[in-house]
Design an enzyme around this catalytic site. Structure first.
Site, short mmCIF file in Angstrom:
data_model
loop_
_atom_site.label_atom_id
_atom_site.label_comp_id
_atom_site.label_asym_id
_atom_site.label_seq_id
_atom_site.Cartn_x
_atom_site.Cartn_y
_atom_site.Cartn_z
N TRP A 93 9.00 -7.94 -1.35
CA TRP A 93 7.90 -7.50 -0.48
C TRP A 93 8.15 -6.12 0.12
O TRP A 93 9.24 -5.84 0.61
CB TRP A 93 7.74 -8.52 0.66
CG TRP A 93 6.84 -8.04 1.76
CD1 TRP A 93 7.20 -7.31 2.86
CD2 TRP A 93 5.42 -8.22 1.85
NE1 TRP A 93 6.10 -7.04 3.63
CE2 TRP A 93 5.00 -7.58 3.04
CE3 TRP A 93 4.47 -8.87 1.05
CZ2 TRP A 93 3.66 -7.57 3.44
CZ3 TRP A 93 3.14 -8.85 1.45
CH2 TRP A 93 2.75 -8.21 2.64
N ASP A 133 4.75 -1.21 5.33
CA ASP A 133 4.58 0.17 5.81
C ASP A 133 5.62 1.17 5.29
O ASP A 133 6.82 0.86 5.28
CB ASP A 133 4.70 0.21 7.34
CG ASP A 133 3.81 -0.78 8.05
OD1 ASP A 133 3.07 -1.51 7.39
OD2 ASP A 133 3.87 -0.81 9.30
N GLN A 189 9.24 -0.81 5.03
CA GLN A 189 9.38 -2.18 5.51
C GLN A 189 9.61 -3.07 4.31
O GLN A 189 8.79 -3.12 3.38
CB GLN A 189 8.11 -2.60 6.26
CG GLN A 189 7.90 -1.85 7.55
CD GLN A 189 8.79 -2.36 8.66
OE1 GLN A 189 8.53 -3.39 9.24
NE2 GLN A 189 9.86 -1.63 8.96
N ARG A 207 4.71 -1.17 19.65
CA ARG A 207 5.54 -0.87 18.48
C ARG A 207 5.17 0.43 17.75
O ARG A 207 4.16 1.06 18.07
CB ARG A 207 5.47 -2.03 17.48
CG ARG A 207 4.08 -2.43 17.03
CD ARG A 207 4.15 -3.69 16.15
NE ARG A 207 2.83 -4.14 15.71
CZ ARG A 207 2.09 -5.04 16.35
NH1 ARG A 207 2.52 -5.58 17.47
NH2 ARG A 207 0.91 -5.38 15.89
N GLU A 245 -1.54 0.22 15.63
CA GLU A 245 -0.25 0.25 14.95
C GLU A 245 -0.04 1.66 14.38
O GLU A 245 -0.99 2.40 14.14
CB GLU A 245 -0.24 -0.79 13.82
CG GLU A 245 -0.38 -2.22 14.34
CD GLU A 245 -0.10 -3.26 13.27
OE1 GLU A 245 0.93 -3.95 13.37
OE2 GLU A 245 -0.90 -3.39 12.32
C1 LIG Z 1 -2.03 -8.60 2.38
O1 LIG Z 1 -2.51 -9.28 1.26
C2 LIG Z 1 -2.24 -10.67 1.27
C3 LIG Z 1 -2.61 -11.21 -0.08
O2 LIG Z 1 -3.90 -10.83 -0.43
C4 LIG Z 1 -3.00 -11.31 2.41
O3 LIG Z 1 -2.72 -12.69 2.45
C5 LIG Z 1 -2.57 -10.67 3.72
O4 LIG Z 1 -3.36 -11.12 4.78
C6 LIG Z 1 -2.66 -9.15 3.65
N1 LIG Z 1 -2.00 -8.63 4.79
C7 LIG Z 1 -2.48 -7.66 5.51
C8 LIG Z 1 -1.69 -7.29 6.71
O5 LIG Z 1 -3.51 -7.08 5.19
#
Ligand SMILES: *[C@@H]1O[C@H](CO)[C@@H](O)[C@H](O)[C@H]1NC(C)=O
Ligand SMILES: *[C@@H]1O[C@H](CO)[C@@H](O)[C@H](O)[C@H]1NC(C)=O
Ligand SMILES: *[C@@H]1O[C@H](CO)[C@@H](O)[C@H](O)[C@H]1NC(C)=O
Ligand SMILES: *[C@@H]1O[C@H](CO)[C@@H](O)[C@H](O)[C@H]1NC(C)=O
Ligand SMILES: *[C@@H]1O[C@H](CO)[C@@H](O)[C@H](O)[C@H]1NC(C)=O
Length: 573
Positions: free
Chosen positions: A57, A60, A76, A183, A238
């Site tokens: 994973w 940012d 990150q 943050r 953020e």
């Molecule tokens: C990033 O993508 C995932 C998978 O589509 C989703 O579950 C998640 O909410 C997203 N996170 C953000 C912070 O947008």
């Protein structure tokens, strides 16, 4: 220095290897027993020339900087899994922003002030001293606190190891600050009094805020009475970013620069909508506040770097080439289960040079020049016409890994349809309702990307021109609703108007970077950008096509179209 030379040579070798195309067509089926899982785990969704860690994973971009001839990108990173968690600072270095060598994580949870996570932050180049990183630690009580990290060994050209001094944390969530909404410190800047300033993102009573701190030694920080800026009801800010841009020209400036003919950009990433917004204005050095040009305090009118999937961006000043460059996280649009199957999630947008438009009203972004070094053979067309219903295939280019530049010339604006002013409030809705399949006057015309031969799958990036009461309006859409036959992936339609005078310019340019699961589009020379993540099945079957189309009644001319295959650089392999 010997290992450094070795890396450079490795790049040379890799270019030769990559340009024959052998590396790009690996296809690894980790789950051959099932058709469906094998397509998800296929390496064909992995990007070739966008920044990704080897696995797991990433979110940012953190602390990008140029120091002693080396570009650094931290990010990150979860070292253990393809979903968010156990966050450390991944680290890679480069000499050209294109080829990247991975390093060990630079900052990882180690002491009480960051034991539960090392979250986002920024680097500051302190002249006459070492560079410093300010970052958010999640402390033993799960509070968000701000810490500093400094290089362990300045003689190490790659700054591989960083230490987090015991005098951390530098800033704590006290005096009305919510410990869970505090943050992402920005790059610090120097005031005329010789003191450092830095702002940290926060939410105070529902209002997005950039809380300001001052310091003479980068160790002791005192909160200023007023924030750098605050805005009613916009939710948590953020990754705030605050930097100067010259009123004229494309040069970048050091973050501390504040001469008269300089404008300031304040960017905030709105946690509620997961989108990056910015305002243009001035920095009042007496009061230490940002003064926006736009007086309406409503985040819905703030501009966006990118009207698609693009978040937590951060810029830095490239002192070598005197430009400002942005990085941004592009999240996946498929499920967490798929991320676990693929073994990775999250990429970075192509690095973009960023400057103020000559009209002074908005920023312009363009992929860094270095990216063009990856261009290989491709298709080049001149003086083509696209009549009503016209569809032609752009052949001779690897449709999954390309850089396309096309100009659309409008011989006449007569057939532009009238614009209903209410549409201005919701361009994505307009893109859904008047999509590529809805015949218009002047448009829709554009590209069909990552398309199957029968067009069952395709991502449509297209324009429509409307007549408003005070002139013409150009709409850019990036419609992912038919991008994949897979039902579980998120397939939005994005859209925005392009701030340009089509009557005067007579043509609209579009550049699109296609890299497997990402489509980054730059319209009007980078005045409006839209990025999308897509997961078409054609990437796995290999039946991938690229088309130009026109579904308007007015004929559109293409004076010039160039499409290049993109070589695969050395990215964290
Ligand atoms: C990033 O993508 C995932 C998978 O589509 C989703 O579950 C998640 O909410 C997203 N996170 C953000 C912070 O947008
Ligand atoms: C975080 O690390 C711990 C310990 O290594 C592990 O048990 C846990 O599964 C990890 N969580 C994620 C989301 O990676
Ligand atoms: C610092 O880095 C230099 C260059 O890589 C190296 O020669 C030296 O041994 C390092 N010093 C320490 C204390 O690690
Ligand atoms: C935000 O700030 C305003 C003052 O500018 C205040 O009246 C309001 O209560 C705050 N909170 C929200 C949610 O607007
Ligand atoms: C163009 O419009 C026709 C008629 O509405 C439609 O059948 C066709 O699919 C459209 N083309 C594209 C690329 O959507």
């Amino acid at each position: 220095m010997a290992s450094f030379l070795w890396i450079l040579c490795f790049f040379c070798y890799f270019f030769v290897f990559a340009s024959n195309g052998a590396a790009a067509y690996r296809r690894v089926f980790r789950f051959p027993e099932s058709q469906e899982t094998s397509s998800i785990a296929s390496n064909q969704y992995r990007t070739a020339y966008h920044f990704q860690p080897p696995k797991n994973w990433m979110n940012d971009p953190n602390g990008p900087m140029y120091y002693n001839g080396i570009y650094h990108l931290f990010y990150q990173y979860n070292p253990n899994s393809a979903v968010w968690g156990n966050i450390t600072w991944g680290h890679s270095i480069s000499t050209d922003l294109i080829n990247w060598t991975p390093q060990d994580p630079a900052i990882h949870p180690s002491k009480s002030f960051d034991i539960n996570g090392c979250w986002s932050g920024s680097a500051t180049i302190r002249r006459g001293s070492e560079p410093a990183i300010l970052y958010t630690g999640i402390d033993a009580e799960n509070r968000q606190v701000q810490n500093v990290a400094i290089p362990k060994n300045l003689s190490d050209p790659f700054l591989r190891e960083w230490s987090t001094p015991d005098y951390n944390p530098l800033m704590e969530p006290v005096d009305g600050l919510d410990p869970s909404q505090f943050r992402d410190p920005m790059t610090a800047w120097h005031g005329s009094d010789g003191h450092w300033r830095v702002a940290v993102g926060a939410q105070i009573a529902g209002n997005g805020t950039a809380v300001l701190y001052k310091s003479s030694d980068f160790v002791h920080w005192v909160r200023a009475a007023s924030p750098l800026h605050t805005s009613k009801g916009s939710g948590m800010w953020e990754c705030p970013d605050f930097y100067p841009v010259p009123s004229k020209g494309r040069q970048g400036l050091d973050t501390s620069e504040n001469s008269k003919d300089v404008k300031r950009v304040l960017k905030m990433s709105l946690s509620e909508t997961q989108s990056d917004h910015y305002m243009l204005g001035k920095y009042d050095i007496e009061k230490d506040i940002f003064v926006p040009d736009e007086t309406v305090d409503d985040y819905r009118v703030w501009l966006r770097y990118d009207y698609g999937k693009f978040y937590a961006s951060k810029t830095f000043f490239d002192e070598e080439k005197k430009r400002r460059i942005s990085w941004a996280w592009l999240n996946e649009s498929d499920t967490e289960a798929d991320a676990l199957l693929k073994g990775w999630a999250g990429i970075q947008a192509a690095p973009r040079t960023i400057w103020l438009d000559s009209n002074g009203r908005q920023l312009v972004q363009w992929p860094v020049k270095e990216l063009e070094s990856l261009r290989r053979n491709g298709a080049h067309l001149q003086n083509t016409e696209l009549k009503t219903g016209g569809l032609f295939e752009i052949k001779g280019v690897k449709a999954s890994q390309a850089d396309v530049e096309v100009d659309f010339e409008l011989p006449s604006l007569e057939r532009a349809e009238p614009l209903d002013p209410s549409w201005l409030m919701d361009p994505p809705k307009l893109c859904r309702e008047e999509d590529a399949s809805v015949q218009g006057g002047l448009g829709p015309f554009g590209l069909l990307i990552l398309a199957s031969h029968n067009l069952e799958e395709h991502t449509a990036v297209f324009f429509r021109v409307y007549k408003a009461h005070n002139g013409y309006m150009v709409l850019l859409c990036s419609d992912q609703r038919r991008s994949s036959l897979r039902p579980e992936v998120d397939k939005p339609a994005y859209g925005s108007f392009v701030d340009m005078n089509i009557e005067k310019e007579g043509r609209i340019s579009l550049r699109t970077l296609i890299d497997h699961s990402v489509v980054e589009s730059f319209a009007g020379g980078g005045r409006t950008c839209i990025t999308a993540r897509v997961y078409p099945e054609v990437l796995v079957t290999g039946d991938i096509h690229l088309y130009a189309f026109n579904n308007g009644t007015e004929t559109i001319k293409i004076p010039k179209l160039q499409a290049w295959d993109m070589a695969k650089p050395w990215i964290n392999v």
